[in-house]
Design an enzyme around this catalytic site. Sequence first.
Site, PDB file in Angstrom:
ATOM      1  N   ASN A   1     134.594  21.591  70.353  1.00 54.28           N
ATOM      2  CA  ASN A   1     135.858  21.259  70.999  1.00 54.28           C
ATOM      3  C   ASN A   1     136.723  20.518  69.999  1.00 54.28           C
ATOM      4  O   ASN A   1     136.230  19.747  69.179  1.00 54.28           O
ATOM      5  CB  ASN A   1     135.633  20.362  72.212  1.00 54.28           C
ATOM      6  CG  ASN A   1     135.081  21.110  73.401  1.00 54.28           C
ATOM      7  OD1 ASN A   1     135.164  22.331  73.490  1.00 54.28           O
ATOM      8  ND2 ASN A   1     134.502  20.369  74.330  1.00 54.28           N
TER       9      ASN A   1
ATOM     10  N   ARG B   1     131.766  26.324  75.169  1.00 53.06           N
ATOM     11  CA  ARG B   1     130.914  26.192  73.979  1.00 53.06           C
ATOM     12  C   ARG B   1     129.519  26.753  74.234  1.00 53.06           C
ATOM     13  O   ARG B   1     128.972  27.453  73.381  1.00 53.06           O
ATOM     14  CB  ARG B   1     130.821  24.728  73.525  1.00 53.06           C
ATOM     15  CG  ARG B   1     132.092  24.230  72.862  1.00 53.06           C
ATOM     16  CD  ARG B   1     131.942  22.816  72.369  1.00 53.06           C
ATOM     17  NE  ARG B   1     131.580  21.941  73.492  1.00 53.06           N
ATOM     18  CZ  ARG B   1     130.925  20.792  73.365  1.00 53.06           C
ATOM     19  NH1 ARG B   1     130.545  20.359  72.187  1.00 53.06           N
ATOM     20  NH2 ARG B   1     130.651  20.054  74.415  1.00 53.06           N
TER      21      ARG B   1
END
Length: 96
Positions: A43, A25
């Site tokens: 996520n 990320r």
Amino acid sequence: MTGTDENIVARRLTVHGRVQGVFYRNWTLAAARDLGLTGWVRNRDDGTVEVHVEGEAAAIERLVALAHDGPPAADVARIESEEVGAQGFDNFDKRQ
């Protein structure tokens, strides 16, 4: 729509593989911002990473190409991509 808005496209990406717990990320956040893209990354409970990205098509294609490698610890198996409606984000963020 302004001339600039007509060049904006949006994609939803689902990144499969070893992509959680490997700074994927954070890597996506930096790469998207470097390319001038907006949207978000998060996520998912199924172990994938979901990305909503908006911007010029060429910049999105570049992000997708880079995302196949991602950060050094990642092991991307595949990326699903679908066109979605642009939501007009002002920046690119990381979501929980």
